[in-house]
Design a protein around this motif. Sequence first.
Motif: not given
Length: 407
Positions: A114, A118, A365, A369
């Motif tokens: 993760e 990211r 993700i 974002e």
Amino acid sequence: MHERFDPLATDYLADPFPILAAIREETPVFYSSELDMWPVTRHEDIKRIFTDYETFSGAITQTPVYPLAEEAKDILAAGFHTTPTVSNCDPPKHTRVRAHNVKAFSARRIAVLEPTIRAYVTEMIDRILHQDRFDIVQEVTFPLPATIVFNLIGFPESDMEMLKGLAINRMAFTWGRSTEAEQVRIAKNQVDYWQYCTEFVASRLAEPKDDFTSDLIRTHLADPDELSVDEITNVVHALSFAGHETTTNVSSSMIQRLLTHREQWEELCADPALIPKAIEEGLRFDPSLFTWRRITTKPVSIGGVEVPAGAKLLLLVGSANHDPAKFPDPEAFNIHRSGAQAHLTFGRGIHSCFGAPLARLEMQIMLEELTARMPGLRLVEDQDVQYHVNACFRGPVELWLDNSAHR
């Protein structure tokens, strides 16, 4: 009525759903002499086929849909030595090889990725944040999954652009109607890609490191009968393609749908907790694996139609995911839909996609974002979105977004 069904027809590639709806209603299972295959359209039938590997073998999934030119076949025969390992392999071999792949995609291992995912998404958004217009496929949805799966495998980052170049047009090669010249060029790239994978696995055999390939090597070193070097090479080769093209396509399509239904995009911007439901609806509405294939091992009845042994089946997953018998009002894109996760985008049964948790995490993700940092995104108006020309994978080649509201 639909025996001349063509999955590469221009109107079908542009918008397959009205055509699939008509076929599903009128002839849900039929023989196409043009394709020498039996298209299957309904959710119930395709789910059954996915889960009965003894009657419906996966042996033909990687075989080219359309005949290859002799020169292309000669090139492959001389230097491309793949063997069935996962998607085109049945038990008992499939069971043994798949078990080691599943370990690499465990919830614990995916969770560890993760922060890396990211960080890459943040870096990609930083590059486009102040651009008025950009192609989200080129900037985010293509490079992210490729980078992640290549890192997981252990490919050096310095080789990634070269590897992406070698993989270009493989979809058209295996699932499309390429010209003879295109087939020859792609076949040469396939041989180069295969040679790279062979040499990479050999390097990990000599010096294992901390990556997926090395984990497979350690299994081989502990028990060569459990996993051979040849099988490892085949797994690495297959994963390096399947592990990113599918996520690229479904991510691009999902963003396109959300921005087409902009009120739903704005809901995600206001409430990120809705993102998991949006992902499932995106997977349902625009499956990247739009069709898949099986071959019957014995005579069988499918949806009331008698199908002989050795029949090649074309499983129209895009149709199954829009089957009104399973999904009420299926042509509506609705992130609040109940039961969207019943889609067949990741398959079912022993051949279900073991990379599904990684794909979901990458999409989660991306949306987190993008909605947080670029809430004003819109589709560039009047663009003619083109889709990859092949019978299996569906997704936009480019998708131009307007970010001028940010400025």
